[in-house]
Design a protein around this motif. Sequence first.
Motif, short mmCIF file in Angstrom:
data_model
loop_
_atom_site.label_atom_id
_atom_site.label_comp_id
_atom_site.label_asym_id
_atom_site.label_seq_id
_atom_site.Cartn_x
_atom_site.Cartn_y
_atom_site.Cartn_z
N GLY A 83 1.71 5.51 6.06
CA GLY A 83 0.57 4.79 5.51
C GLY A 83 0.85 3.30 5.60
N ASP A 85 0.65 1.24 3.24
CA ASP A 85 1.41 0.85 2.05
C ASP A 85 2.92 0.82 2.35
OD1 ASP A 85 -0.75 0.45 0.38
OD2 ASP A 85 -0.67 2.45 -0.51
N ARG A 216 -1.01 10.18 5.98
CA ARG A 216 -0.19 9.00 5.72
C ARG A 216 0.39 8.38 7.00
NH1 ARG A 216 -1.97 6.95 3.07
NH2 ARG A 216 -0.39 5.74 2.01
N1 PMP Z 1 -4.41 -2.31 2.43
C1 PMP Z 1 -5.58 -2.33 1.80
C2 PMP Z 1 -6.34 -3.60 1.72
C3 PMP Z 1 -6.08 -1.15 1.22
O1 PMP Z 1 -7.23 -1.18 0.55
C4 PMP Z 1 -5.33 0.04 1.33
C5 PMP Z 1 -5.86 1.32 0.70
N2 PMP Z 1 -5.49 1.50 -0.62
C6 PMP Z 1 -4.10 -0.02 1.98
C7 PMP Z 1 -3.67 -1.19 2.54
C8 PMP Z 1 -3.19 1.17 2.07
O2 PMP Z 1 -3.72 2.23 2.78
P1 PMP Z 1 -2.79 3.37 3.37
O3 PMP Z 1 -1.43 3.31 2.70
O4 PMP Z 1 -3.52 4.63 3.06
O5 PMP Z 1 -2.69 3.10 4.83
#
Ligand code: PMP
Length: 350
Positions: A83, A85, A216
């Motif tokens: 992901g 994140d 993810r």
């Molecule tokens: N960056 C932003 C601005 C987001 O809104 C999100 C979603 N919560 C993410 C990153 C992370 O998304 P993910 O880990 O699912 O790729």
Amino acid sequence: MDWRENVRMVTPYVAGEQPKISDIIKLNTNESPYPPSPKVGAGMASLDAGLLRLYPDPNCTVLVDALADYYGLTPEQVFVGVGSDDVLALAYLTFFNSKKPLLFPDVSYSFYDVWAELYRIPYQTVPLDDDFGINQEDYLRDNGGIIFPNPNAPTGVFENLDLVEYIVKNNSDSIVIIDEAYIDFGGVSALKLIDKYSNLLVVQTFSKSRAMAGIRIGYAMGNPELIKYLSDAKFSFNSYTMNLTSLTLGGLAVLDDAYFKEITAKIINTREWFGKELTRLGFSYPKSCANFIFATHPEIKAAELFLKLKESGIYVRYFNQPRIDNYLRITIGTDEEMRKVVEFLNKYNV
Ligand code: PMP
């Protein structure tokens, strides 16, 4: 001495609710209302469970190569993680090691300060203007790094590439991360700038436009030197971040560009229709280039509407934070889901 003095205590990021009930309209975490590409479904059905015996490829070759091909890059310019994140958290660890403050907008992704607190990175928030826009001159101050989402979350506001380039160019001593989680819903990616600026890292995700939040996958694109530093940090932390299933299915998803374009276009159409309905109902919102709309109403209190929507099975996101506590972030679902939201709002008593 108390052992608690040696604990890295943090106030964690709070993600949107994932309710266990199924017959709700879930517009609170910016997931796609559509399934992933049928090629992903077919690939999943033919996965060989016997292969789970082995560690996955630590270099994530299938997925990295698929992404590099898709974006016209070399594999050395691509890094994948669990992901975005995960990619962003690792990028903080790798690139934001200055004593000068990390800069990001006051209204933006609420994980940014959490990572800064976790790693003890000094930071300053930079206020957006009254229309939730970035003032590029605000980023000319001394800093140890810069990060912002484009389009921004939770506002949906897209900043043009000239502004992005201005900030990247005028901060050549720091790494600038553009978090493009929502770029495929109408924005223009800063990817074309990565060859020109060695301090630019572009991060994207499979969670929104590729309809695969559950698997993810996130990725970063930048010049090979940046990607190598990220990769070195990853291999000093956990070599096997990406499991076999993600690597295989992620690679398949990238190959189905026609489907990707079809579902993103559908979401954009629904957003434009829903936006007009919101305007008719007296709401206002900044122009969105994302898969959500950030709406406010002069007479209806967002906190109350949030609860009423929830009682009737419609989940949206409310942030009880300065400047945005009278707004709701509404993810764009299917036409049918959004029609139900409009029906609810038509009946809602002011
Ligand atoms: N960056 C932003 C601005 C987001 O809104 C999100 C979603 N919560 C993410 C990153 C992370 O998304 P993910 O880990 O699912 O790729």
